[in-house]
Scaffold this active site. Structure first.
Site, PDB file in Angstrom:
ATOM      1  N   ASP A  19       0.856  -1.188   0.000  1.00 30.72           N
ATOM      2  CA  ASP A  19       0.000   0.000   0.000  1.00 30.72           C
ATOM      3  C   ASP A  19       0.888   1.233   0.000  1.00 30.72           C
ATOM      4  O   ASP A  19       1.957   1.206   0.603  1.00 30.72           O
ATOM      5  CB  ASP A  19      -0.792   0.013   1.313  1.00 30.72           C
ATOM      6  CG  ASP A  19      -2.291   0.053   1.109  1.00 30.72           C
ATOM      7  OD1 ASP A  19      -2.739  -0.059  -0.039  1.00 30.72           O
ATOM      8  OD2 ASP A  19      -3.002   0.202   2.108  1.00 30.72           O
ATOM      9  N   TYR A  51       2.061   4.689   1.657  1.00 31.21           N
ATOM     10  CA  TYR A  51       1.939   5.210   3.016  1.00 31.21           C
ATOM     11  C   TYR A  51       0.651   6.022   3.118  1.00 31.21           C
ATOM     12  O   TYR A  51       0.294   6.751   2.191  1.00 31.21           O
ATOM     13  CB  TYR A  51       3.125   6.121   3.344  1.00 31.21           C
ATOM     14  CG  TYR A  51       4.459   5.427   3.426  1.00 31.21           C
ATOM     15  CD1 TYR A  51       4.681   4.371   4.303  1.00 31.21           C
ATOM     16  CD2 TYR A  51       5.531   5.855   2.641  1.00 31.21           C
ATOM     17  CE1 TYR A  51       5.926   3.750   4.394  1.00 31.21           C
ATOM     18  CE2 TYR A  51       6.788   5.241   2.731  1.00 31.21           C
ATOM     19  CZ  TYR A  51       6.972   4.188   3.602  1.00 31.21           C
ATOM     20  OH  TYR A  51       8.197   3.585   3.688  1.00 31.21           O
ATOM     21  N   PHE A  72       7.927   2.459  -0.395  1.00 31.57           N
ATOM     22  CA  PHE A  72       8.852   2.597   0.733  1.00 31.57           C
ATOM     23  C   PHE A  72       9.535   3.969   0.824  1.00 31.57           C
ATOM     24  O   PHE A  72      10.194   4.270   1.805  1.00 31.57           O
ATOM     25  CB  PHE A  72       9.926   1.491   0.731  1.00 31.57           C
ATOM     26  CG  PHE A  72       9.357   0.112   0.897  1.00 31.57           C
ATOM     27  CD1 PHE A  72       8.915  -0.328   2.133  1.00 31.57           C
ATOM     28  CD2 PHE A  72       9.239  -0.736  -0.194  1.00 31.57           C
ATOM     29  CE1 PHE A  72       8.383  -1.606   2.284  1.00 31.57           C
ATOM     30  CE2 PHE A  72       8.698  -2.007  -0.060  1.00 31.57           C
ATOM     31  CZ  PHE A  72       8.267  -2.440   1.178  1.00 31.57           C
ATOM     32  N   HIS A 132       8.618  -9.080   5.431  1.00 29.07           N
ATOM     33  CA  HIS A 132       8.461  -7.635   5.246  1.00 29.07           C
ATOM     34  C   HIS A 132       9.351  -6.883   6.235  1.00 29.07           C
ATOM     35  O   HIS A 132       9.542  -7.333   7.365  1.00 29.07           O
ATOM     36  CB  HIS A 132       6.986  -7.251   5.463  1.00 29.07           C
ATOM     37  CG  HIS A 132       6.625  -5.908   4.933  1.00 29.07           C
ATOM     38  ND1 HIS A 132       6.888  -4.750   5.636  1.00 29.07           N
ATOM     39  CD2 HIS A 132       6.037  -5.524   3.775  1.00 29.07           C
ATOM     40  CE1 HIS A 132       6.467  -3.711   4.925  1.00 29.07           C
ATOM     41  NE2 HIS A 132       5.958  -4.146   3.790  1.00 29.07           N
TER      42      HIS A 132
END
Length: 220
Positions: A60, A62, A73, A182
């Site tokens: 997703d 942020y 990221f 993750h």
């Protein structure tokens, strides 16, 4: 296909994409949505199709104010570095001895051929996964199918079960899939020590594609 623009133009004629964009547009009109609309596809702008060497697949965008800008990221300079990225920087230090920069902007990676895309490309503020069912998964699948058929070797860095599942159609033996937990502190560990950066460069060197300089200059 030679450009991302060609792919988007092709997909934009499909029923699923038309419905997807209607939902996305409506959400932008009625709620606070990230990333900014003009940055939804910025990962394509910074990493042209014919330059892709590595794919880092996120989940997703942020969902906090001022964070997402279309690269998984990554956050722009001046924005607090999120916990997942802090852990990525820790692994970068352990793996290659590279110190973390003073910001979280990963554009220097993108410009070298690292495509940082999410499986969902938009999200409502404070609501993780809120656009997951809009139809983004099909678009992401089309992007990954296109990359699976890429005429050069690519490294797919898959962090977490969601990314691993999304990339299960990548079966071209010329590519390398690096699967790991993750980097989020909430993911339960196992990310540290997986050495994704050195493994990526070893493969790129072996296949004659040229290594990535993972060192990110400080923002002055």
């Amino acid at each position: 296909m030679k450009t991302w623009k060609e792919l988007i133009e092709k997909e934009s004629k499909e029923d699923y994409f038309i419905k997807l964009m209607e939902k996305v547009d409506e959400s932008y009109q009625n709620e606070t949505v990230f990333p900014p609309k003009e940055e939804i596809f910025s990962c394509f702008d910074l990493c042209p199709y014919d330059n892709v060497k590595v794919v880092i697949l996120g989940q997703d965008p942020y969902h906090g104010a001022g964070q997402a800008h279309g690269l998984s990221f990554s956050v722009k300079p001046g924005t607090k570095i999120p916990p997942s990225l802090k852990n990525i920087y820790k692994e970068l230090k352990t793996d290659l001895g590279i110190d973390a920069p003073n910001h979280g902007y990963l554009a220097s990676w993108a410009k070298q051929g690292v495509l940082m895309m999410n499986t969902s490309w938009t999200v409502c503020e404070g609501k993780a996964g809120s656009h997951k069912k809009f139809g983004w998964a099909k678009f992401t699948q089309r992007v990954l199918e296109t990359l699976n058929n890429y005429d050069k070797s690519i490294v797919f860095i898959l962090w977490g079960n969601h990314a691993i599942e999304a990339a299960k159609g990548i079966n071209n033996p010329n590519h390398l899939l690096l699967k790991a937990p993750h980097p989020s502190p909430l993911a339960g560990g196992g990310f540290f020590g997986t050495r994704p950066f050195s493994q990526t460069n070893e493969f790129l060197e072996k296949t004659g594609r040229g290594v990535i300089d993972w060192n990110i200059p400080n923002n002055i």
